[in-house]
Write a protein that holds these residues in place. Structure first.
Motif, PDB file in Angstrom:
ATOM      1  N   PHE A 167       0.833  -1.200   0.000  1.00 22.28           N
ATOM      2  CA  PHE A 167       0.000   0.000   0.000  1.00 22.28           C
ATOM      3  C   PHE A 167       0.870   1.253   0.000  1.00 22.28           C
ATOM      4  N   PHE A 168       1.855   1.306   0.858  1.00 24.53           N
ATOM      5  CA  PHE A 168       2.682   2.506   0.941  1.00 24.53           C
ATOM      6  C   PHE A 168       3.588   2.663  -0.276  1.00 24.53           C
ATOM      7  N   ILE A 169       4.093   1.578  -0.806  1.00 24.25           N
ATOM      8  CA  ILE A 169       4.893   1.657  -2.034  1.00 24.25           C
ATOM      9  C   ILE A 169       4.042   2.165  -3.189  1.00 24.25           C
ATOM     10  N   THR A 170       2.842   1.634  -3.322  1.00 22.78           N
ATOM     11  CA  THR A 170       1.954   2.036  -4.410  1.00 22.78           C
ATOM     12  C   THR A 170       1.500   3.477  -4.251  1.00 22.78           C
ATOM     13  N   LEU A 171       1.213   3.895  -3.030  1.00 27.80           N
ATOM     14  CA  LEU A 171       0.801   5.275  -2.786  1.00 27.80           C
ATOM     15  C   LEU A 171       1.902   6.247  -3.191  1.00 27.80           C
ATOM     16  N   GLY A 172       3.129   5.957  -2.794  1.00 23.49           N
ATOM     17  CA  GLY A 172       4.255   6.817  -3.190  1.00 23.49           C
ATOM     18  C   GLY A 172       4.471   6.820  -4.692  1.00 23.49           C
ATOM     19  N   LEU A 173       4.346   5.675  -5.310  1.00 27.12           N
ATOM     20  CA  LEU A 173       4.526   5.568  -6.750  1.00 27.12           C
ATOM     21  C   LEU A 173       3.462   6.355  -7.512  1.00 27.12           C
ATOM     22  N   MET A 174       2.214   6.272  -7.060  1.00 28.96           N
ATOM     23  CA  MET A 174       1.130   7.011  -7.726  1.00 28.96           C
ATOM     24  C   MET A 174       1.278   8.516  -7.538  1.00 28.96           C
ATOM     25  N   LEU A 175       1.781   8.943  -6.378  1.00 31.90           N
ATOM     26  CA  LEU A 175       2.026  10.377  -6.183  1.00 31.90           C
ATOM     27  C   LEU A 175       3.117  10.877  -7.125  1.00 31.90           C
ATOM     28  N   VAL A 176       4.165  10.099  -7.292  1.00 27.35           N
ATOM     29  CA  VAL A 176       5.227  10.477  -8.234  1.00 27.35           C
ATOM     30  C   VAL A 176       4.676  10.529  -9.652  1.00 27.35           C
ATOM     31  N   PHE A 177       3.884   9.545 -10.038  1.00 28.32           N
ATOM     32  CA  PHE A 177       3.284   9.545 -11.375  1.00 28.32           C
ATOM     33  C   PHE A 177       2.365  10.742 -11.578  1.00 28.32           C
ATOM     34  N   ALA A 178       1.566  11.088 -10.564  1.00 26.84           N
ATOM     35  CA  ALA A 178       0.624  12.202 -10.695  1.00 26.84           C
ATOM     36  C   ALA A 178       1.354  13.528 -10.814  1.00 26.84           C
ATOM     37  N   LEU A 179       2.394  13.697 -10.053  1.00 21.89           N
ATOM     38  CA  LEU A 179       3.139  14.956 -10.124  1.00 21.89           C
ATOM     39  C   LEU A 179       3.939  15.070 -11.416  1.00 21.89           C
ATOM     40  N   ALA A 180       4.406  13.940 -11.923  1.00 23.32           N
ATOM     41  CA  ALA A 180       5.186  13.960 -13.161  1.00 23.32           C
ATOM     42  C   ALA A 180       4.313  14.079 -14.398  1.00 23.32           C
ATOM     43  N   SER A 181       3.017  13.803 -14.267  1.00 19.11           N
ATOM     44  CA  SER A 181       2.156  13.830 -15.451  1.00 19.11           C
ATOM     45  C   SER A 181       1.840  15.238 -15.920  1.00 19.11           C
ATOM     46  N   GLY A 182       1.954  16.229 -15.057  1.00 17.05           N
ATOM     47  CA  GLY A 182       1.724  17.604 -15.469  1.00 17.05           C
ATOM     48  C   GLY A 182       0.351  18.127 -15.126  1.00 17.05           C
ATOM     49  N   ASP A 183      -0.666  17.284 -15.087  1.00 21.21           N
ATOM     50  CA  ASP A 183      -2.019  17.742 -14.775  1.00 21.21           C
ATOM     51  C   ASP A 183      -2.301  17.710 -13.280  1.00 21.21           C
ATOM     52  N   GLY A 184      -1.441  17.094 -12.506  1.00 24.29           N
ATOM     53  CA  GLY A 184      -1.667  17.003 -11.077  1.00 24.29           C
ATOM     54  C   GLY A 184      -2.603  15.871 -10.731  1.00 24.29           C
ATOM     55  N   LEU A 185      -3.095  15.899  -9.505  1.00 20.91           N
ATOM     56  CA  LEU A 185      -3.918  14.796  -9.018  1.00 20.91           C
ATOM     57  C   LEU A 185      -5.312  14.777  -9.626  1.00 20.91           C
ATOM     58  N   LEU A 186      -5.918  15.933  -9.844  1.00 26.25           N
ATOM     59  CA  LEU A 186      -7.305  15.942 -10.298  1.00 26.25           C
ATOM     60  C   LEU A 186      -7.460  15.634 -11.783  1.00 26.25           C
ATOM     61  N   GLY A 187      -6.488  15.989 -12.596  1.00 26.72           N
ATOM     62  CA  GLY A 187      -6.611  15.759 -14.023  1.00 26.72           C
ATOM     63  C   GLY A 187      -6.460  14.311 -14.434  1.00 26.72           C
ATOM     64  N   GLU A 188      -5.799  13.541 -13.610  1.00 31.04           N
ATOM     65  CA  GLU A 188      -5.518  12.148 -13.961  1.00 31.04           C
ATOM     66  C   GLU A 188      -6.141  11.164 -12.983  1.00 31.04           C
ATOM     67  N   ILE A 189      -7.140  11.586 -12.229  1.00 28.36           N
ATOM     68  CA  ILE A 189      -7.661  10.750 -11.137  1.00 28.36           C
ATOM     69  C   ILE A 189      -8.248   9.429 -11.629  1.00 28.36           C
ATOM     70  N   GLN A 190      -8.910   9.430 -12.782  1.00 26.77           N
ATOM     71  CA  GLN A 190      -9.508   8.183 -13.267  1.00 26.77           C
ATOM     72  C   GLN A 190      -8.441   7.162 -13.638  1.00 26.77           C
ATOM     73  N   PHE A 191      -7.294   7.621 -14.109  1.00 28.94           N
ATOM     74  CA  PHE A 191      -6.216   6.698 -14.445  1.00 28.94           C
ATOM     75  C   PHE A 191      -5.430   6.299 -13.204  1.00 28.94           C
ATOM     76  N   ILE A 192      -5.333   7.210 -12.249  1.00 25.17           N
ATOM     77  CA  ILE A 192      -4.597   6.919 -11.025  1.00 25.17           C
ATOM     78  C   ILE A 192      -5.320   5.844 -10.213  1.00 25.17           C
ATOM     79  N   LEU A 193      -6.642   5.908 -10.142  1.00 26.82           N
ATOM     80  CA  LEU A 193      -7.376   4.910  -9.365  1.00 26.82           C
ATOM     81  C   LEU A 193      -7.230   3.514  -9.954  1.00 26.82           C
ATOM     82  N   GLY A 194      -7.378   3.397 -11.248  1.00 27.08           N
ATOM     83  CA  GLY A 194      -7.188   2.093 -11.890  1.00 27.08           C
ATOM     84  C   GLY A 194      -5.763   1.594 -11.753  1.00 27.08           C
ATOM     85  N   GLY A 195      -4.819   2.489 -11.955  1.00 28.77           N
ATOM     86  CA  GLY A 195      -3.414   2.122 -11.821  1.00 28.77           C
ATOM     87  C   GLY A 195      -3.042   1.750 -10.399  1.00 28.77           C
TER      88      GLY A 195
END
Length: 104
Positions: free
Chosen positions: A60-88
């Motif tokens: 859980f903690f590894i995945t949470l950190g990984l998804m935060l890195v992915f969200a910040l690196a994607s450029g849109d932030g957390l709200l723009g990519e939320i549907q992909f972040i949840l599935g991922g």
């Protein structure tokens, strides 16, 4: 007024919906029937390692950190990519969880 083509489309849509619902029901029934043999297999092969509970916490903690890195690196932030972040998140969590419990 609905035409002949509209009625045919409605009938075809109903038929497809009924087939899909029946297919999902069959898949759920098959999954429920496969749970006891799969649970015995999982316990047999994953018990000597770290264990499923501890591996789930670590995953859980590894995945949470990984998804935060992915969200910040994607450029849109957390709200723009939320549907992909949840599935991922669920996909990464499941894979990492089983790999940690299997390997360690």
């Amino acid at each position: 007024m609905t035409g002949q083509l509209d009625n045919q489309d409605k009938n075809e849509s109903r038929r497809i919906a009924i087939i899909l619902i029946a297919l999902v029901a069959v898949l759920v029934a098959a999954a429920l029937l496969m749970l006891p043999p799969l649970s015995d297999l999982i316990v047999l092969h994953l018990a000597p390692g770290l264990g499923l509970k501890d591996a789930a916490i670590i995953s859980f903690f590894i995945t949470l950190g990984l998804m935060l890195v992915f969200a910040l690196a994607s450029g849109d932030g957390l709200l723009g990519e939320i549907q992909f972040i949840l599935g991922g998140f669920f996909l990464f969590f499941f894979i990492i969880w089983l790999m940690i419990s299997w390997i360690f």
